[in-house]
Design a protein around this motif. Sequence first.
Motif, PDB file in Angstrom:
ATOM      1  N   UNK A   1      38.078  47.487  35.631  1.00 26.61           N
ATOM      2  CA  UNK A   1      37.203  47.140  34.514  1.00 26.61           C
ATOM      3  C   UNK A   1      36.982  45.627  34.425  1.00 26.61           C
ATOM      4  N   UNK A   2      38.014  44.857  34.733  1.00 30.14           N
ATOM      5  CA  UNK A   2      37.881  43.407  34.665  1.00 30.14           C
ATOM      6  C   UNK A   2      37.193  42.828  35.895  1.00 30.14           C
ATOM      7  N   UNK A   3      37.380  43.445  37.040  1.00 31.69           N
ATOM      8  CA  UNK A   3      36.735  42.967  38.262  1.00 31.69           C
ATOM      9  C   UNK A   3      35.571  43.887  38.629  1.00 31.69           C
ATOM     10  N   UNK A   4      34.721  44.119  37.643  1.00 29.52           N
ATOM     11  CA  UNK A   4      33.639  45.089  37.816  1.00 29.52           C
ATOM     12  C   UNK A   4      32.342  44.470  38.328  1.00 29.52           C
ATOM     13  N   UNK A   5      32.375  43.188  38.699  1.00 31.92           N
ATOM     14  CA  UNK A   5      31.195  42.558  39.293  1.00 31.92           C
ATOM     15  C   UNK A   5      31.586  41.886  40.605  1.00 31.92           C
ATOM     16  N   UNK A   6      30.632  41.763  41.473  1.00 29.22           N
ATOM     17  CA  UNK A   6      30.892  41.127  42.769  1.00 29.22           C
ATOM     18  C   UNK A   6      31.269  39.658  42.585  1.00 29.22           C
TER      19      UNK A   6
ATOM     20  N   UNK B   1      40.593  49.634  43.264  1.00 29.53           N
ATOM     21  CA  UNK B   1      41.163  48.773  42.229  1.00 29.53           C
ATOM     22  C   UNK B   1      41.955  49.619  41.238  1.00 29.53           C
ATOM     23  N   UNK B   2      43.170  49.179  40.930  1.00 33.02           N
ATOM     24  CA  UNK B   2      44.005  49.968  40.042  1.00 33.02           C
ATOM     25  C   UNK B   2      45.129  49.167  39.442  1.00 33.02           C
ATOM     26  N   UNK B   3      46.134  49.866  38.930  1.00 37.70           N
ATOM     27  CA  UNK B   3      47.231  49.194  38.241  1.00 37.70           C
ATOM     28  C   UNK B   3      48.518  49.974  38.416  1.00 37.70           C
TER      29      UNK B   3
ATOM     30  N   UNK C   1      30.254  30.301  36.944  1.00 40.57           N
ATOM     31  CA  UNK C   1      31.566  30.925  37.139  1.00 40.57           C
ATOM     32  C   UNK C   1      32.620  30.472  36.136  1.00 40.57           C
ATOM     33  N   UNK C   2      32.351  29.426  35.367  1.00 36.91           N
ATOM     34  CA  UNK C   2      33.362  28.910  34.440  1.00 36.91           C
ATOM     35  C   UNK C   2      33.833  29.966  33.450  1.00 36.91           C
ATOM     36  N   UNK C   3      32.900  30.639  32.812  1.00 37.05           N
ATOM     37  CA  UNK C   3      33.274  31.660  31.829  1.00 37.05           C
ATOM     38  C   UNK C   3      34.010  32.819  32.492  1.00 37.05           C
ATOM     39  N   UNK C   4      33.592  33.158  33.716  1.00 35.98           N
ATOM     40  CA  UNK C   4      34.252  34.258  34.436  1.00 35.98           C
ATOM     41  C   UNK C   4      35.700  33.882  34.763  1.00 35.98           C
ATOM     42  N   UNK C   5      35.906  32.654  35.186  1.00 33.62           N
ATOM     43  CA  UNK C   5      37.258  32.175  35.481  1.00 33.62           C
ATOM     44  C   UNK C   5      38.108  32.193  34.219  1.00 33.62           C
ATOM     45  N   UNK C   6      37.526  31.770  33.104  1.00 32.53           N
ATOM     46  CA  UNK C   6      38.263  31.768  31.827  1.00 32.53           C
ATOM     47  C   UNK C   6      38.741  33.164  31.458  1.00 32.53           C
ATOM     48  N   UNK C   7      37.877  34.164  31.635  1.00 33.27           N
ATOM     49  CA  UNK C   7      38.239  35.544  31.289  1.00 33.27           C
ATOM     50  C   UNK C   7      39.347  36.051  32.202  1.00 33.27           C
ATOM     51  N   UNK C   8      39.204  35.807  33.495  1.00 36.63           N
ATOM     52  CA  UNK C   8      40.216  36.275  34.448  1.00 36.63           C
ATOM     53  C   UNK C   8      41.557  35.588  34.207  1.00 36.63           C
TER      54      UNK C   8
END
Length: 557
Positions: free
Chosen positions: A202-207, A188-190, A237-244
């Motif tokens: 850092x943002x996709x740091x969980x499965x 994962x990178x940029x 997953x709602x909060x996770x979707x909101x952050x992403x």
Amino acid sequence: MKAFKRGNLMDKIYADKMIEKYQTMFYGFALSKTYTIDEAEELAARIVLEAYVTLLKVDDISNWDGYLYRIASGVYARYVKEIKRNSNFAIDDMEITSDVDFTKEIMQSEDYKLIKREISWLSKIQREIIYMHYYENNKISYISHALNLPVGTVKWHLHDAKKIMKEGMEIVRNSGELGIKPVSFCNMGHNGWAGDKGDTSDFLNTKLRQNIAYSAYFDAKTVSEIATELGVSPVFIEDEVDILEEYGFLDKLSGNKYLTNIKIDNVPLIAFDEIINLQKEISKIICDEYVPLLESKFINYHELGIYIPENDFGYLLWSLVPMSLGGQFWDKAFSDSCLLEGTHYRVKRKDGGDFIAHASIADNEKDLNINAHFISSGDMTRGSMQYPVASWQLSSDFDLREFGWRDNLTSDFESLYLFMIGKMDKNEATLDKFRRLYDRGLIINNNGKDEINVVVVNVHRDDNNKVNGWSNDLFSLLPAYPDNMIRKVKEKTHLIYEIEKKYYPKHMHKLVEYYANLDINKIMVLDELVERGVLKPLTEAQKKGVMTVIFSDTLPN
């Protein structure tokens, strides 16, 4: 439980309190005895009315559960008889039990579990309205005021929620493929600049976040559809979707659907092998047609204001070759900027980040066959706002540096500049700075003497009196790519795109083609030069500082 009395009767306020306490249980009992939500609500309302009227006529009650259960059972018996009179509904298999603790039966009943499950699959606003209305016993007017919604909207949500729950209770909810076999991301990178909160890793740091992103990669999905694919409740997953979505990793489309804005690589091994072979062919073309031009241009490096440790021209080439094949130089010759017009792969993120996000699907079988030696970072440049010093660096398997871009600090190059001009002596106050210079390979101690261990180029300051890491005197000296080389390389990169595009969703094709045009493996070029004897293997000291170039208005003494 002792009740408050009004004369010989139960106090109305206390009766109200007990009805409110048992209202959810009444509803659960009704659900366990009926087939639809509408029927359950009708039966529950009758039980509440009967219980209330009865309580106002009695004195003390020793066993509330048993007493109210008998009331509920009696109401249910009359309800069944009424249905039987008005229809051909069969009740032969129904049982009306006697004195038991009906709260336990309700909590353990399958229908009660189903209703709880289906509530969790509602949207966030519908869950809140259902809870406030049925569990907290709030009136619609109160809910409307509390949630700042029109009364009609609250009523619509209640109606729609009941419809959704009814449909949901009648189906078997199965997990999608990701619920059975979730994916994991790697690499994962940029491409660009990370913000205060970091980059893709850092943002996709969980499965969970990784699988949310992958579930909406090939087709746009609602939160409920993502939840179904993952086999989890939307609640999780709602909060996770909101952050992403908030940070640009998911795009929100019409119909409350989300589409992933991350380039996720999942090219199978057989196709990957084809790409590797094409990259090796590109490396040979570069070694044949461009590297000789670099050697000829920079052989007299002394006259060009370049410092090389131990005057090792080959050490200069170790940095000059990958630098000349990166960034703006390769982009100008090979990228098709029109491909990215009107797209927003590169996102300005609210933490200050400005980058294209990318990741790969981890595949043990493929990982075992992919040589990590070929992986390198992108071009990393740093520039000081305080001193006339800047840097270019590439991290790869060839160097001994750790931690990649996160540890590539401007402050280290500022310390090196002060050391070069004789304004940073080694003492207790500067001990940590010297330790950083040693750890990063910028200086080495040679027989008790500290020496610069990286290439340094003397350049002029820009109009802002600064030194720029991407635009300075050195880059104007780099020879142009031969037209014949450009033509040959483009033929190969087009083949790479044709192989890759079938493994990406359509909305990513322009980005895939853009990257395919730039698909050069700098490490393969260096390997080819070592094999040809143009470059010598690096010494241990050189491995600490290789592929690092310092730009400054002064050279080491």
